[in-house]
Design a protein around this motif. Structure first.
Motif, PDB file in Angstrom:
ATOM      1  N   TYR A 100       0.845  -1.190   0.000  1.00 54.16           N
ATOM      2  CA  TYR A 100       0.000   0.000   0.000  1.00 54.16           C
ATOM      3  C   TYR A 100       0.883   1.244   0.000  1.00 54.16           C
ATOM      4  CZ  TYR A 100      -4.305  -2.525   1.343  1.00 54.16           C
ATOM      5  OH  TYR A 100      -5.408  -3.342   1.387  1.00 54.16           O
ATOM      6  N   SER A 101       0.404   2.293  -0.622  1.00 55.16           N
ATOM      7  CA  SER A 101       1.109   3.572  -0.580  1.00 55.16           C
ATOM      8  C   SER A 101       0.890   4.208   0.795  1.00 55.16           C
ATOM      9  CB  SER A 101       0.579   4.514  -1.665  1.00 55.16           C
ATOM     10  OG  SER A 101      -0.750   4.901  -1.345  1.00 55.16           O
ATOM     11  N   ASN A 120      12.971   7.537   2.577  1.00 56.82           N
ATOM     12  CA  ASN A 120      12.417   8.851   2.250  1.00 56.82           C
ATOM     13  C   ASN A 120      11.204   8.734   1.333  1.00 56.82           C
ATOM     14  OD1 ASN A 120      14.452  10.175   3.682  1.00 56.82           O
ATOM     15  ND2 ASN A 120      15.838  10.001   1.950  1.00 56.82           N
ATOM     16  N   ASP A 121      11.180   7.692   0.551  1.00 53.39           N
ATOM     17  CA  ASP A 121      10.146   7.551  -0.464  1.00 53.39           C
ATOM     18  C   ASP A 121       9.648   6.107  -0.481  1.00 53.39           C
ATOM     19  OD1 ASP A 121       8.544   7.563  -2.679  1.00 53.39           O
ATOM     20  OD2 ASP A 121      10.102   8.180  -4.078  1.00 53.39           O
ATOM     21  N   TRP A 122       8.387   5.911  -0.240  1.00 48.47           N
ATOM     22  CA  TRP A 122       7.833   4.553  -0.194  1.00 48.47           C
ATOM     23  C   TRP A 122       7.877   3.874  -1.555  1.00 48.47           C
ATOM     24  CZ3 TRP A 122       3.684   2.550   3.487  1.00 48.47           C
ATOM     25  CH2 TRP A 122       4.029   2.879   4.798  1.00 48.47           C
ATOM     26  N   GLU A 123       8.140   4.629  -2.591  1.00 49.74           N
ATOM     27  CA  GLU A 123       8.240   4.035  -3.926  1.00 49.74           C
ATOM     28  C   GLU A 123       9.514   3.206  -4.077  1.00 49.74           C
ATOM     29  OE1 GLU A 123       5.707   4.160  -6.145  1.00 49.74           O
ATOM     30  OE2 GLU A 123       4.671   5.196  -4.513  1.00 49.74           O
ATOM     31  N   GLU A 124      10.488   3.437  -3.199  1.00 50.19           N
ATOM     32  CA  GLU A 124      11.740   2.681  -3.244  1.00 50.19           C
ATOM     33  C   GLU A 124      11.508   1.339  -2.547  1.00 50.19           C
ATOM     34  OE1 GLU A 124      16.425   3.122  -2.045  1.00 50.19           O
ATOM     35  OE2 GLU A 124      14.952   4.273  -0.937  1.00 50.19           O
ATOM     36  N   SER A 125      11.073   0.380  -3.295  1.00 53.13           N
ATOM     37  CA  SER A 125      10.730  -0.937  -2.751  1.00 53.13           C
ATOM     38  C   SER A 125      11.974  -1.714  -2.338  1.00 53.13           C
ATOM     39  CB  SER A 125       9.963  -1.731  -3.815  1.00 53.13           C
ATOM     40  OG  SER A 125       9.857  -3.078  -3.448  1.00 53.13           O
ATOM     41  N   ILE A 126      11.885  -2.408  -1.213  1.00 58.25           N
ATOM     42  CA  ILE A 126      13.004  -3.264  -0.810  1.00 58.25           C
ATOM     43  C   ILE A 126      13.043  -4.545  -1.630  1.00 58.25           C
ATOM     44  CG2 ILE A 126      13.063  -2.340   1.534  1.00 58.25           C
ATOM     45  CD1 ILE A 126      11.882  -5.106   2.447  1.00 58.25           C
ATOM     46  N   ASN A 127      12.011  -4.785  -2.425  1.00 52.44           N
ATOM     47  CA  ASN A 127      11.909  -6.044  -3.163  1.00 52.44           C
ATOM     48  C   ASN A 127      13.038  -6.232  -4.177  1.00 52.44           C
ATOM     49  OD1 ASN A 127      10.877  -8.522  -3.806  1.00 52.44           O
ATOM     50  ND2 ASN A 127       8.975  -7.767  -4.645  1.00 52.44           N
TER      51      ASN A 127
END
Length: 190
Positions: A100-101, A120-127
């Motif tokens: 989820y965002s 800093n940015d949730w778009e940077e996925s750890i996946n």
């Protein structure tokens, strides 16, 4: 610090495996809910405990079932979101592993706190994150966990849990060491 890793229960993307792996935001199935209800007899969350949970529907539903009677502090973090194991940047992440965002979390879980240790940015996925970057961020999260009172519970996904277990010193782990549906393990004095 003692930390207990908990893997979410059986989820909707596994009902028609593998054709449902790109299903967006799969929740727990009835079977998954029963698995977590049974797990509640083995795991006791106390009010001073801290739960760090992946921002995925199935993990958030797992926490809701785990904390229905006792409320620990629940912290949502993208640093425990889905992560492949073994890591291979050539693989394309599956739809079921999209988190989820931040805005969706605020709307769907307004009573839950978000922890942004190192992100800093949730778009940077750890996946698909490079191992060095993941290690740096995961170490930051673990340092934050060490400052909390009570027991730490991390509710996440098999690949992510295995990556953290290796970071905490377990060696030679393979996919055979995955916890599986509603599985858990505790690592002491980390």
């Amino acid at each position: 610090m003692d930390i207990t890793f908990i893997r979410h229960g059986h989820a909707e993307h596994l009902l028609n495996y593998p054709s449902e792996l790109n299903r967006l935001h799969p929740g727990l199935t009835a079977q998954g809910k029963e698995q977590i209800t049974a797990l509640c007899k083995l795991i006791q969350v106390k009010p001073d405990d801290t739960i760090v949970v992946s921002p995925a529907k199935r993990t958030l539903e797992t926490v809701e079932l785990l904390t229905s009677s006792a409320r620990g502090r629940v912290m949502i973090s993208p640093l425990v979101g889905p992560r492949m194991f073994p890591q291979d940047s050539s693989y394309t992440p599956l739809g079921c592993d999209q988190i989820y965002s931040r805005a969706e979390i605020r709307r769907l879980y307004p009573d839950r706190q978000i922890i942004d240790v190192g992100v800093n940015d949730w778009e940077e996925s750890i996946n698909q994150m490079h191992a060095r970057r993941f290690t740096l961020l995961a170490e930051s999260l673990l340092a934050w966990c060490r400052k909390q009172k009570g027991h730490i519970f991390m509710v996440s996904h098999d690949g992510t849990i295995t990556n953290y277990r290796m970071l905490l010193g377990e060696q030679g782990l393979t996919r055979n060491d995955f916890l599986g549906e509603a599985g858990y393990c505790t690592i002491r004095n980390v």
